[in-house]
Design an enzyme around this catalytic site. Sequence first.
Site, PDB file in Angstrom:
ATOM      1  N   ARG A 104     -10.214 -11.455   1.496  1.00 21.50           N
ATOM      2  CA  ARG A 104     -11.113 -12.444   0.888  1.00 21.50           C
ATOM      3  C   ARG A 104     -10.506 -13.841   0.890  1.00 21.50           C
ATOM      4  NH1 ARG A 104     -11.209  -8.931  -4.484  1.00 21.50           N
ATOM      5  NH2 ARG A 104     -11.081  -7.416  -2.784  1.00 21.50           N
ATOM      6  N   LYS A 148       0.828  -1.195   0.000  1.00 18.56           N
ATOM      7  CA  LYS A 148       0.000   0.000   0.000  1.00 18.56           C
ATOM      8  C   LYS A 148       0.872   1.259   0.000  1.00 18.56           C
ATOM      9  CE  LYS A 148      -3.618  -2.136   2.895  1.00 18.56           C
ATOM     10  NZ  LYS A 148      -4.765  -2.044   1.969  1.00 18.56           N
TER      11      LYS A 148
END
Length: 580
Positions: free
Chosen positions: A431, A357
Amino acid sequence: MRADYTTNTKISITESGGWASADADALLFFTTEGEDLESLTDLPEELRAELDRLKRAERFKGSAGEVTVLPAYGRLAAPYVIAAGLGAAPAGRDTLRLAAVQAAREAQRLGLGRLAVLLPEGAFPAEPPRGGTYAAPLAAQGAGGAGAAGGASGKAASVDGVQAEPQGVSGADARTAAGAQPAPQSNGSADERPAGAASAAKTVFTVAEGLLLGAYRIVTYAREAKPRQELAAAELFVQRDALNGEALQAAVAAAEAYAVATNYARDLTNLPGNLLLPSDLAKEAEKLAGQFGIACEVLDEQAIVERGMGALAAVGLGSANPPRMITLSYDGDPSSGEVLGLVGKGVTFDTGGISIKPAGGMEEMISDMGGAAVLLGLLIVVGRLKPRINLRIVIPAAENMPSGTAMRPGDVITTLSGRTVEVLNTDAEGRLILADGVTYAIEKGATRLIDIATLTGAVLVSFADVATSAQTNDDAFLASVLQASIQAGEKVWQLPNFPEYREMLRSTVADIKNAAAHKWAGAIMGGSFIEAFIEDKPWIHLDTGGTAWLWGDRGIDPKGGTGAMVRTLAEYICGAGDGV
């Protein structure tokens, strides 16, 4: 919060006749815009006149969330009077809760730790948020289906039903397959009590919940931090004809459970990453389970690999702090075959891994275990109110870090379900661990599933930090959760779940890929990936990527961790605030 997960604030119920002479640091009352204060005859005429003057000068209009504090100048036993605005009449439940939150914050800011609270009369209905409609999913509930029969038909620890350990079928367990027997009505339900008593119980619940939520303070680690005033006590004054000790005490107990659970989730979410490793999250789950007598299983990194949980193992590869798989089992209705599986993302810090990130704002990623925090907070509600329902709470916990051993873009991993996943983006790790989590919940007996996660930044593009997104394969199931969110005053909005989205995740080298080649519909893609692992069971996905963390106070929510969705899920399971 105390070590036994109870509040430091003592809340009591008293007849309203002695409000003005109460031994407190401040008297608190609620007022709407334009309301004539002449009815507050317990207050000295000079104070009423000053409040009227402030209203005429528009320095205090009684707007929703507006608070003003006046010194009593020795005219009362309490040194201060607090007026909390409810906005235009008639006020709703969310407005009353907000007024209580803001009053508690202002009282603490001024060092006023003991409040005498005059409860407003009348009903404060819960309504869907302005600016949209829940008509379509709520209509699906009326049409029946796997998720129909909402919480109102069978409540657990209800402010209307009075009981702390109810004998009826409760919240989510009432939402079983067609043909299930309706929940028996408990003694002292709202239908059997005078309207005034029922309204009073609901008002007590809302005000008590608001005061406790407003009393929340974020933990500080500053060496020279000054001691902060806590809300030590709140005495709630109720009209004589509304007094029903058992019902009102049940309302207080339920409000305390909801608020303590939310504040606990806030604290957990706010913990720095170096103070909350995956192993620490597992220890906290074990501590909670021990407190409430709930079964807890923790799998370490070796057991995770041995069980075939390849997705969770892969996400944890880059960190020196190995992953954990946490499972909590609560059997509140052993006679039922229905089991609700709750799966929460527990990424205790998320750098993005190899797909790292940007540095700016990465400190917020201490909140990437917000889904796990919600479910551990929910355990407090379950432990205290003991709803008649069976739960399997599964929390896959990991750190997502870059290193020479980390998972890479292009890797193919094998999940617990046996499905293979092509990893296109290591920052789509939530996920992955949820895939193993929902499969494990099914192995543990879950017949329906709700997963909750700070899953995507894309949800911020759709809803900013205002609403939680929901995705489902069963509109009737979701309708019950939406009803609960209305009672809780939390904004939830449904995203589409068209099969075309799943097609976009089709891989040429594995069963599925964890991200699409484009950036379209990012929040939906995250949910669609998880749906591939639910084995066609009724399922809801809640993405709190925008609501679990705020950069500043807003409404009832504080800066930092918000505990978003604790109260909605508590309401869905227990129905303690239902019927308003």
